[in-house]
Design a protein around this motif. Structure first.
Motif, PDB file in Angstrom:
ATOM      1  N   ALA A 175       0.979  -1.181   0.047  1.00  0.00           N
ATOM      2  CA  ALA A 175       0.109   0.210  -0.149  1.00  0.00           C
ATOM      3  C   ALA A 175       1.094   1.216  -0.140  1.00  0.00           C
ATOM      4  CB  ALA A 175      -1.136   0.104   1.289  1.00  0.00           C
ATOM      5  N   GLU A 176       2.072   1.333   0.795  1.00  0.00           N
ATOM      6  CA  GLU A 176       2.823   2.191   0.953  1.00  0.00           C
ATOM      7  C   GLU A 176       3.520   2.570  -0.695  1.00  0.00           C
ATOM      8  OE1 GLU A 176       4.633   5.578   1.992  1.00  0.00           O
ATOM      9  OE2 GLU A 176       4.237   4.327   3.751  1.00  0.00           O
ATOM     10  N   ARG A 177       4.043   1.572  -0.975  1.00  0.00           N
ATOM     11  CA  ARG A 177       4.768   1.574  -2.440  1.00  0.00           C
ATOM     12  C   ARG A 177       3.828   1.999  -3.543  1.00  0.00           C
ATOM     13  NH1 ARG A 177       9.809  -1.403  -3.286  1.00  0.00           N
ATOM     14  NH2 ARG A 177      10.746  -2.124  -1.410  1.00  0.00           N
ATOM     15  N   VAL A 178       2.658   1.458  -3.476  1.00  0.00           N
ATOM     16  CA  VAL A 178       1.927   1.494  -4.696  1.00  0.00           C
ATOM     17  C   VAL A 178       0.970   2.757  -4.786  1.00  0.00           C
ATOM     18  CG1 VAL A 178       0.190   0.607  -6.265  1.00  0.00           C
ATOM     19  CG2 VAL A 178       1.990  -0.891  -5.394  1.00  0.00           C
ATOM     20  N   PHE A 179       0.306   3.187  -3.388  1.00  0.00           N
ATOM     21  CA  PHE A 179      -0.518   4.097  -3.245  1.00  0.00           C
ATOM     22  C   PHE A 179      -0.016   5.370  -2.349  1.00  0.00           C
ATOM     23  CE2 PHE A 179      -3.001   0.215  -4.132  1.00  0.00           C
ATOM     24  CZ  PHE A 179      -3.641   0.524  -5.040  1.00  0.00           C
ATOM     25  N   GLY A 180       1.240   4.894  -1.935  1.00  0.00           N
ATOM     26  CA  GLY A 180       1.854   5.941  -1.054  1.00  0.00           C
ATOM     27  C   GLY A 180       1.107   6.178   0.246  1.00  0.00           C
ATOM     28  N   ASP A 181       0.068   5.248   0.788  1.00  0.00           N
ATOM     29  CA  ASP A 181      -0.470   5.327   1.890  1.00  0.00           C
ATOM     30  C   ASP A 181      -0.730   3.715   2.669  1.00  0.00           C
ATOM     31  OD1 ASP A 181      -2.213   5.589   4.072  1.00  0.00           O
ATOM     32  OD2 ASP A 181      -3.785   6.660   2.972  1.00  0.00           O
ATOM     33  N   PRO A 182       0.132   3.551   3.689  1.00  0.00           N
ATOM     34  CA  PRO A 182       0.162   2.284   4.260  1.00  0.00           C
ATOM     35  C   PRO A 182      -1.466   1.977   4.714  1.00  0.00           C
ATOM     36  CG  PRO A 182       1.029   3.687   5.838  1.00  0.00           C
ATOM     37  CD  PRO A 182       0.933   4.477   4.332  1.00  0.00           C
ATOM     38  N   GLU A 183      -2.231   2.847   4.960  1.00  0.00           N
ATOM     39  CA  GLU A 183      -3.508   2.387   5.435  1.00  0.00           C
ATOM     40  C   GLU A 183      -4.426   1.775   4.281  1.00  0.00           C
ATOM     41  OE1 GLU A 183      -4.449   2.827   8.546  1.00  0.00           O
ATOM     42  OE2 GLU A 183      -2.413   3.490   9.139  1.00  0.00           O
ATOM     43  N   LYS A 184      -3.810   2.114   3.010  1.00  0.00           N
ATOM     44  CA  LYS A 184      -4.848   1.433   1.853  1.00  0.00           C
ATOM     45  C   LYS A 184      -4.677  -0.137   1.725  1.00  0.00           C
ATOM     46  CE  LYS A 184      -5.457   5.997  -0.257  1.00  0.00           C
ATOM     47  NZ  LYS A 184      -5.451   6.817  -1.597  1.00  0.00           N
ATOM     48  N   VAL A 185      -4.546  -0.715   2.630  1.00  0.00           N
ATOM     49  CA  VAL A 185      -4.642  -2.179   2.418  1.00  0.00           C
ATOM     50  C   VAL A 185      -5.658  -2.909   1.652  1.00  0.00           C
ATOM     51  CG1 VAL A 185      -2.929  -2.446   4.328  1.00  0.00           C
ATOM     52  CG2 VAL A 185      -5.425  -2.561   4.658  1.00  0.00           C
TER      53      VAL A 185
END
Length: 217
Positions: A175-185
């Protein structure tokens, strides 16, 4: 991708522009945050402001630390300092490109694409996985010779897995790598489903701890 920029307005604008192109961006606002992100992310590219609250040459110092730690990815410096000696210093410390402020976001994106294209060509221009063939530089995806169109986020997810075969990624890291937000699991789960539908079910494996690149069906 790691962005080190302490100025809020510019940092937000750059992070948004990169994310809009499908890049996963971790925005660090200080040297401490950048060092932490560097250890967690293994970034494929770093965009570093030179002048930071920690020092006039904070970005240079961080780049030097990263190179000494074994980082081989491209580095793009952002700075208002356009003197020849500053550009030479940045390149000597491991930088690959140097963009002087103020700049247009379109030019920044073009330079990022060029740096990533060069890095992809060094790693491998094409990657194969069973019936799947991916042109990393040209962003072309083929299954059994048939071209498959992927969205920017779908390709970013697939590319992350392809460049780290055998590695298990936690959903939060993807989520961090692709969407820039670790919350977007939740988004990661959705896009894994999209890849399985468009390519083949085994292209992404669900394993203890998260996801990894699969094997041919």
């Amino acid at each position: 991708m790691l962005l080190l920029e302490d100025e809020p307005r510019l940092g937000q604008a750059v992070a948004r522009a990169l994310a809009a192109q499908g890049y996963g961006v971790r925005w660090a606002r200080s040297l401490g945050e950048a060092r932490e992100a560097f250890l967690e992310l293994e970034p494929d590219l770093m965009v570093l402001d030179v002048r930071l609250p920690e020092g006039e040459d904070g970005g240079f110092r961080f780049a030097e630390e990263a190179r000494e730690a074994g980082y081989k990815g491209p580095i793009l410096f952002l700075t208002a300092r356009d003197a020849l000696e500053d550009r030479v210093q940045g390149l000597d410390l491991g930088g690959d490109d140097y963009l002087v402020k103020p700049f247009h976001l379109e030019e920044l994106l073009a330079r990022v694409r060029a740096l990533l294209r060069r890095a992809s060509e060094v790693k491998a221009s094409r990657v194969r996985l069973g019936p799947l063939e991916v042109d990393l530089a040209g962003r072309g995806v083929y299954v059994a010779g048939r071209r498959v169109d992927l969205s920017l986020k779908e390709f970013a997810l697939l590319e992350t897995l392809l460049l780290h075969p055998g590695r298990v990624f936690a959903p939060e890291e993807l989520a961090e790598r692709v969407f820039g937000d670790p919350e977007k699991v939740g988004a990661v789960k959705v896009y894994v489903h999209y890849l399985r539908q468009k390519l083949f079910p085994e292209v992404v494996r669900t394993v203890p701890g998260g996801y990894r690149l699969g094997h041919e069906p």
